[in-house]
Design an enzyme around this catalytic site. Structure first.
Site, PDB file in Angstrom:
ATOM      1  N   ARG A 118       0.811  -1.216   0.000  1.00 38.65           N
ATOM      2  CA  ARG A 118       0.000   0.000   0.000  1.00 38.65           C
ATOM      3  C   ARG A 118       0.845   1.269   0.000  1.00 38.65           C
ATOM      4  O   ARG A 118       0.409   2.314  -0.483  1.00 38.65           O
ATOM      5  CB  ARG A 118      -0.936  -0.010   1.198  1.00 38.65           C
ATOM      6  CG  ARG A 118      -1.982  -1.112   1.107  1.00 38.65           C
ATOM      7  CD  ARG A 118      -2.951  -1.042   2.259  1.00 38.65           C
ATOM      8  NE  ARG A 118      -3.965  -2.082   2.170  1.00 38.65           N
ATOM      9  CZ  ARG A 118      -4.962  -2.227   3.023  1.00 38.65           C
ATOM     10  NH1 ARG A 118      -5.078  -1.385   4.051  1.00 38.65           N
ATOM     11  NH2 ARG A 118      -5.841  -3.190   2.880  1.00 38.65           N
ATOM     12  N   ASP A 170     -15.244   8.325   9.705  1.00 34.52           N
ATOM     13  CA  ASP A 170     -14.118   7.418   9.489  1.00 34.52           C
ATOM     14  C   ASP A 170     -12.848   8.227   9.673  1.00 34.52           C
ATOM     15  O   ASP A 170     -12.869   9.466   9.600  1.00 34.52           O
ATOM     16  CB  ASP A 170     -14.172   6.802   8.090  1.00 34.52           C
ATOM     17  CG  ASP A 170     -13.390   5.495   7.996  1.00 34.52           C
ATOM     18  OD1 ASP A 170     -14.021   4.415   8.059  1.00 34.52           O
ATOM     19  OD2 ASP A 170     -12.147   5.558   7.893  1.00 34.52           O
TER      20      ASP A 170
END
Length: 289
Positions: free
Chosen positions: A47, A158
């Site tokens: 990532r 979030d």
């Protein structure tokens, strides 16, 4: 005619030094509560390669140097959190909870309200790209149209700015909405008409207006939201937290529930619920009394 220069490819054999991975893991745990055990090292590397390209860095050693020796942490932290957080989400995931929401929770909450057209407040506390809050909104919109005796608003929070942007945009691959019942697809989804493009859908604006996306770190010591929330969904995120952090987050969220309000965890987190002082009313569903 000379060919255009190609961007240099990162060496796929280049890896994050163990010491740098430990530092990143400690940083993420301290900032977000999320655990990154050694088994996650390759996932983190995969990532972060996009960040190396964005920063025009030659490899992981240079990235570690940038973070920990050149003072880059402050500027990079939000991108680092976005890169390593897990954002698995689906529409109508664990559908029993949405059936319970429609059949029991909302009717019980409304039965105790005396005011005309009360506003139900629902909070998706780990909203990811929006599948959960929009599923909640679909269920409540159908129920509100049927009953005509309440209004609702959905808060979606979030820690990742990337997923919040995706939720606000509300565009999804067409195959992702397969779990949405056909009638709801007709009422709440718009289909893209561009030929030759991967089929996509977008949530209708009438529903998007009922869902507000906001950034929140569950590890913060307090949350800047109302304390009369009716239902909080906190599903499939606590499994990434240490036990002491799980209890602290649950306690803070419970303070934002009204008396009689509900906290809904993920089915995979049912054991976490054994330490909750609220009354359990269904699998992974707890009521503040």
């Amino acid at each position: 005619m000379p060919l255009p220069a190609l961007a240099p490819r990162l060496d796929e054999d280049d890896h994050l030094a163990e010491a740098d991975f430990r530092r990143i893991s400690a940083l993420i745990a301290g900032q977000t509560g999320i655990k990154l055990p050694p088994a996650k090292r390759l996932m983190v590397e995969g990532r972060l390669r996009r960040r190396l390209r964005a920063l025009d860095l030659p490899g992981f050693a240079a990235y570690g140097d940038y973070l920990f020796h050149q003072g880059g942490i402050d500027d990079e932290l939000i991108f680092l959190i976005n890169a390593v957080t897990t954002n698995k989400t689906d529409f109508f995931r664990e559908p029993e909870h949405f059936e319970l929401l429609h059949r029991r929770l909302v009717p019980e909450l409304l039965s105790g309200r005396k005011n005309h057209m009360p506003l139900l407040k629902i909070w998706s506390a780990a909203s990811s790209t929006g599948a959960e809050p929009y599923t909640i909104a679909m269920v409540l919109a159908d129920l509100a149209a049927q009953r005509r005796d309440f209004r609702f608003a959905v808060l979606a929070t979030d820690i990742s700015t990337d997923v919040l942007d995706a939720g606000r945009h509300a565009v999804y691959p067409a195959e992702q909405v397969a779990p949405v019942p056909a009638g709801m697809q007709q009422r709440y989804l718009m289909h893209a008409r561009r030929a030759g493009v991967r089929p996509e859908i977008r949530i209708v604006p009438e529903l998007r207006r009922l869902v507000r996306f906001d950034r929140l770190n569950l590890m913060d010591t307090s949350y800047p939201y109302d304390r009369d929330v009716d239902i909080i969904f906190l599903r499939n995120v606590l499994i990434y937290f240490e036990k002491r952090d799980q209890s602290a987050v649950i306690s803070r969220l419970a303070d934002h529930l009204r008396q009689g309000g509900y906290l809904i965890l993920g089915h995979s987190e049912s054991m976490i619920g054994t330490s909750i002082t609220m009354r359990q009313v269904a699998p992974a569903v707890f009521q503040k009394t």
